[in-house]
Write an enzyme that holds these catalytic residues in place. Structure first.
Site, PDB file in Angstrom:
ATOM      1  N   GLY A   1     -15.719   3.868  -0.680  1.00 50.51           N
ATOM      2  CA  GLY A   1     -14.620   2.999  -1.126  1.00 50.51           C
ATOM      3  C   GLY A   1     -14.597   1.605  -0.518  1.00 50.51           C
TER       4      GLY A   1
ATOM      5  N   LYS B   1       3.560   1.316  -3.843  1.00 56.36           N
ATOM      6  CA  LYS B   1       3.024   0.516  -4.952  1.00 56.36           C
ATOM      7  C   LYS B   1       3.856   0.628  -6.229  1.00 56.36           C
ATOM      8  CE  LYS B   1      -1.785   0.511  -3.416  1.00 56.36           C
ATOM      9  NZ  LYS B   1      -3.168   0.838  -3.727  1.00 56.36           N
TER      10      LYS B   1
ATOM     11  N   GLY C   1      -7.175  13.226  -9.274  1.00 56.81           N
ATOM     12  CA  GLY C   1      -5.938  12.571  -8.877  1.00 56.81           C
ATOM     13  C   GLY C   1      -5.259  11.936 -10.071  1.00 56.81           C
ATOM     14  N   ALA C   2      -3.946  11.722  -9.923  1.00 57.61           N
ATOM     15  CA  ALA C   2      -3.187  11.083 -11.004  1.00 57.61           C
ATOM     16  C   ALA C   2      -2.134  10.147 -10.418  1.00 57.61           C
ATOM     17  CB  ALA C   2      -2.529  12.168 -11.875  1.00 57.61           C
ATOM     18  N   GLY C   3      -2.386   9.668  -9.186  1.00 52.11           N
ATOM     19  CA  GLY C   3      -1.447   8.756  -8.532  1.00 52.11           C
ATOM     20  C   GLY C   3      -1.779   7.301  -8.844  1.00 52.11           C
ATOM     21  N   GLY C   4      -1.317   6.404  -7.973  1.00 51.57           N
ATOM     22  CA  GLY C   4      -1.470   4.965  -8.219  1.00 51.57           C
ATOM     23  C   GLY C   4      -2.916   4.538  -8.353  1.00 51.57           C
TER      24      GLY C   4
ATOM     25  N   THR D   1       0.842  -1.195   0.000  1.00 50.31           N
ATOM     26  CA  THR D   1       0.000   0.000   0.000  1.00 50.31           C
ATOM     27  C   THR D   1       0.880   1.249   0.000  1.00 50.31           C
ATOM     28  OG1 THR D   1      -1.922   1.025   1.059  1.00 50.31           O
ATOM     29  CG2 THR D   1      -0.333   0.023   2.557  1.00 50.31           C
TER      30      THR D   1
ATOM     31  N   ASN E   1      -0.088  -3.981  -6.094  1.00 52.46           N
ATOM     32  CA  ASN E   1      -0.687  -3.981  -4.743  1.00 52.46           C
ATOM     33  C   ASN E   1      -0.756  -5.391  -4.155  1.00 52.46           C
ATOM     34  OD1 ASN E   1      -2.908  -5.179  -6.026  1.00 52.46           O
ATOM     35  ND2 ASN E   1      -4.382  -4.089  -4.759  1.00 52.46           N
TER      36      ASN E   1
ATOM     37  N   ASP F   1      -6.434  -3.511  -7.739  1.00 57.36           N
ATOM     38  CA  ASP F   1      -7.209  -2.299  -7.437  1.00 57.36           C
ATOM     39  C   ASP F   1      -8.223  -1.977  -8.537  1.00 57.36           C
ATOM     40  OD1 ASP F   1      -6.212  -1.605  -4.945  1.00 57.36           O
ATOM     41  OD2 ASP F   1      -4.609  -0.352  -5.752  1.00 57.36           O
TER      42      ASP F   1
HETATM   43  P1  NAP Z   1      -0.979   8.573  -4.408  1.00 59.28           P
HETATM   44  O1  NAP Z   1      -0.353   7.662  -5.407  1.00 59.28           O
HETATM   45  O2  NAP Z   1      -0.131   9.163  -3.350  1.00 59.28           O
HETATM   46  O3  NAP Z   1      -1.730   9.752  -5.218  1.00 59.28           O
HETATM   47  C1  NAP Z   1      -2.386  10.772  -4.543  1.00 59.28           C
HETATM   48  C2  NAP Z   1      -3.035  11.732  -5.548  1.00 59.28           C
HETATM   49  O4  NAP Z   1      -3.791  12.668  -4.792  1.00 59.28           O
HETATM   50  C3  NAP Z   1      -2.054  12.529  -6.367  1.00 59.28           C
HETATM   51  O5  NAP Z   1      -2.590  12.726  -7.645  1.00 59.28           O
HETATM   52  C4  NAP Z   1      -1.937  13.840  -5.597  1.00 59.28           C
HETATM   53  O6  NAP Z   1      -1.674  14.968  -6.431  1.00 59.28           O
HETATM   54  C5  NAP Z   1      -3.323  14.003  -5.054  1.00 59.28           C
HETATM   55  N1  NAP Z   1      -3.331  14.753  -3.795  1.00 59.28           N
HETATM   56  C6  NAP Z   1      -2.664  14.447  -2.659  1.00 59.28           C
HETATM   57  N2  NAP Z   1      -2.904  15.368  -1.704  1.00 59.28           N
HETATM   58  C7  NAP Z   1      -3.738  16.285  -2.258  1.00 59.28           C
HETATM   59  C8  NAP Z   1      -4.345  17.480  -1.786  1.00 59.28           C
HETATM   60  N3  NAP Z   1      -4.152  17.913  -0.528  1.00 59.28           N
HETATM   61  N4  NAP Z   1      -5.150  18.170  -2.620  1.00 59.28           N
HETATM   62  C9  NAP Z   1      -5.366  17.741  -3.888  1.00 59.28           C
HETATM   63  N5  NAP Z   1      -4.807  16.613  -4.401  1.00 59.28           N
HETATM   64  C10 NAP Z   1      -4.015  15.893  -3.587  1.00 59.28           C
HETATM   65  O7  NAP Z   1      -2.167   7.813  -3.611  1.00 59.28           O
HETATM   66  P2  NAP Z   1      -3.098   6.628  -4.157  1.00 59.28           P
HETATM   67  O8  NAP Z   1      -2.500   5.298  -3.840  1.00 59.28           O
HETATM   68  O9  NAP Z   1      -3.433   6.929  -5.568  1.00 59.28           O
HETATM   69  O10 NAP Z   1      -4.381   6.773  -3.194  1.00 59.28           O
HETATM   70  C11 NAP Z   1      -5.303   7.824  -3.370  1.00 59.28           C
HETATM   71  C12 NAP Z   1      -6.550   7.613  -2.502  1.00 59.28           C
HETATM   72  O11 NAP Z   1      -7.239   6.432  -2.901  1.00 59.28           O
HETATM   73  C13 NAP Z   1      -6.235   7.421  -1.014  1.00 59.28           C
HETATM   74  O12 NAP Z   1      -7.184   8.119  -0.259  1.00 59.28           O
HETATM   75  C14 NAP Z   1      -6.402   5.925  -0.794  1.00 59.28           C
HETATM   76  O13 NAP Z   1      -6.802   5.646   0.524  1.00 59.28           O
HETATM   77  C15 NAP Z   1      -7.528   5.615  -1.788  1.00 59.28           C
HETATM   78  N6  NAP Z   1      -7.511   4.206  -2.197  1.00 59.28           N
HETATM   79  C16 NAP Z   1      -8.584   3.430  -1.845  1.00 59.28           C
HETATM   80  C17 NAP Z   1      -8.614   2.097  -2.200  1.00 59.28           C
HETATM   81  C18 NAP Z   1      -9.793   1.235  -1.811  1.00 59.28           C
HETATM   82  O14 NAP Z   1      -9.671   0.010  -1.846  1.00 59.28           O
HETATM   83  N7  NAP Z   1     -10.936   1.813  -1.491  1.00 59.28           N
HETATM   84  C19 NAP Z   1      -7.544   1.515  -2.929  1.00 59.28           C
HETATM   85  C20 NAP Z   1      -6.465   2.350  -3.280  1.00 59.28           C
HETATM   86  C21 NAP Z   1      -6.469   3.691  -2.891  1.00 59.28           C
HETATM   87  P3  NAP Z   1      -0.177  15.410  -6.868  1.00 59.28           P
HETATM   88  O15 NAP Z   1       0.105  14.654  -8.137  1.00 59.28           O
HETATM   89  O16 NAP Z   1      -0.277  16.860  -7.056  1.00 59.28           O
HETATM   90  O17 NAP Z   1       0.745  15.009  -5.732  1.00 59.28           O
END
Ligand code: NAP
Length: 285
Positions: A251, A72, A133-136, A68, A93, A108
């Site tokens: 979620g 990832k 968002g544009a992360g994982g 996580t 993951n 995921d």
């Molecule tokens: P990540 O790879 O760290 O990506 C985070 C994204 O959010 C990036 O695009 C980042 O923008 C943006 N961001 C972070 N802080 C921000 C803020 N204060 N304001 C605006 N944008 C912001 O994280 P991830 O793994 O993709 O996870 C993202 C979310 O999905 C988390 O809340 C996680 O808990 C959830 N998730 C849920 C599940 C589920 O099973 N339900 C599975 C996976 C993830 P920048 O590019 O500008 O940094």
């Protein structure tokens, strides 16, 4: 739960990892399936991930692993082989041991899609969706929506360059119309107005005091609003979207279904989803 010499060990790598509900869910699954196994959190800082992950190769009773935040993407470069999903998304993951080799998978996207279709009653084919968002997680969501036939994708991100490069990848490699914009770009209202789906794939909402990551007035009542966050179960985004007449989805379903797929990859057994769901609901109550 009894731990003995023959117990298989399952781990989740993260930093932090205390918030994860996967141990509760997967231990309930192991127990319900009658498997002598134990699933434990392993908090690892980024510089130590390679060493920690390589140690799995020497653990004869290794059962499987999850990865996580924030590991990832790094994990994808440390395993021996990637599943097609993990290779497309560029993130892992789930790790499975196959004849001493580590296979990196990504459940995921499929978990997201199943929740969207079964719990959100949403058919992506031919529709227009927006992703925050544009992360994982955003990349897994985008990949699965493209696979499911989405027609148009709007990607909105705090760092506009990341939104643009993900949109560029989608349109060039996957042949789907995509536009990447920075949050607050003046084109956002017009572009959002006709979306049938909005997915929050940012961590904004994890803290109960967080505001909505997007101005709710921009959403039309036809839009299904899906927040990937599962704790709290109702974020400001979902609360305000509901007030505007939108259908909403949290979620929890994605968490359950990505975990069920991981369980199946590790054990080859049908996941005991009811036991997993009950454990999650109890932990969240
Ligand atoms: P990540 O790879 O760290 O990506 C985070 C994204 O959010 C990036 O695009 C980042 O923008 C943006 N961001 C972070 N802080 C921000 C803020 N204060 N304001 C605006 N944008 C912001 O994280 P991830 O793994 O993709 O996870 C993202 C979310 O999905 C988390 O809340 C996680 O808990 C959830 N998730 C849920 C599940 C589920 O099973 N339900 C599975 C996976 C993830 P920048 O590019 O500008 O940094």
């Amino acid at each position: 739960m009894r731990v003995g010499g023959g117990t298989r060990l399952f781990v989740i790598f993260g930093d932090p990892v205390e918030h994860s509900l996967s141990p509760v869910m997967q231990n309930a699954a192991l127990q319900a399936a009658g498997i002598d196994g134990l699933y434990v959190p392993w908090r690892v800082r980024a510089p130590g991930l390679s060493t920690a992950l390589n140690s799995l190769r020497w653990m004869e009773n290794f059962g499987g692993a999850n990865v996580t935040l924030p590991h990832k993407e790094q994990a994808a470069s440390l395993v021996d082989e990637l599943s097609p999903e993990a290779a497309s998304v560029g993130a892992v993951n789930t790790i499975v041991s196959r004849d001493g080799r580590l296979l990196g998978a990504n459940t995921d996207g499929q978990g997201f899609l199943r929740s969207l279709q079964e719990e959100g009653d949403f058919v992506p084919r031919g529709r227009r969706a927006a992703i925050l968002g544009a992360g994982g997680a955003a990349r897994a969501v985008v990949w699965s929506l493209v696979e499911a036939g989405i027609a148009e994708l709007l990607i909105l991100n705090r760092t506009s360059e990341r939104a643009e490069s993900l949109a560029d990848l989608v349109s060039r490699r996957m042949g789907v119309w995509a536009l990447g914009l920075g949050l607050g770009d003046p084109r956002t209202p017009g572009q959002l107005a006709t979306c049938a789906l909005l997915v929050n794939a940012t961590p904004v909402g994890l803290h109960p005091s967080d505001p909505s990551p997007i101005e709710p007035a921009l959403l039309g009542p036809q839009c299904l609003v899906h927040d990937l966050i599962y704790r709290p179960r109702e974020t400001a985004l979902l609360r305000e979207a509901k007030r505007r007449g939108c259908k909403v989805l949290g979620g929890l379903g994605m968490l359950l279904y990505q975990g069920a797929l991981a369980f199946e990859l590790w054990t080859g057994r049908k996941p005991p989803e009811q036991a997993m769901r009950t454990a999650l609901l109890q932990a969240l109550a």
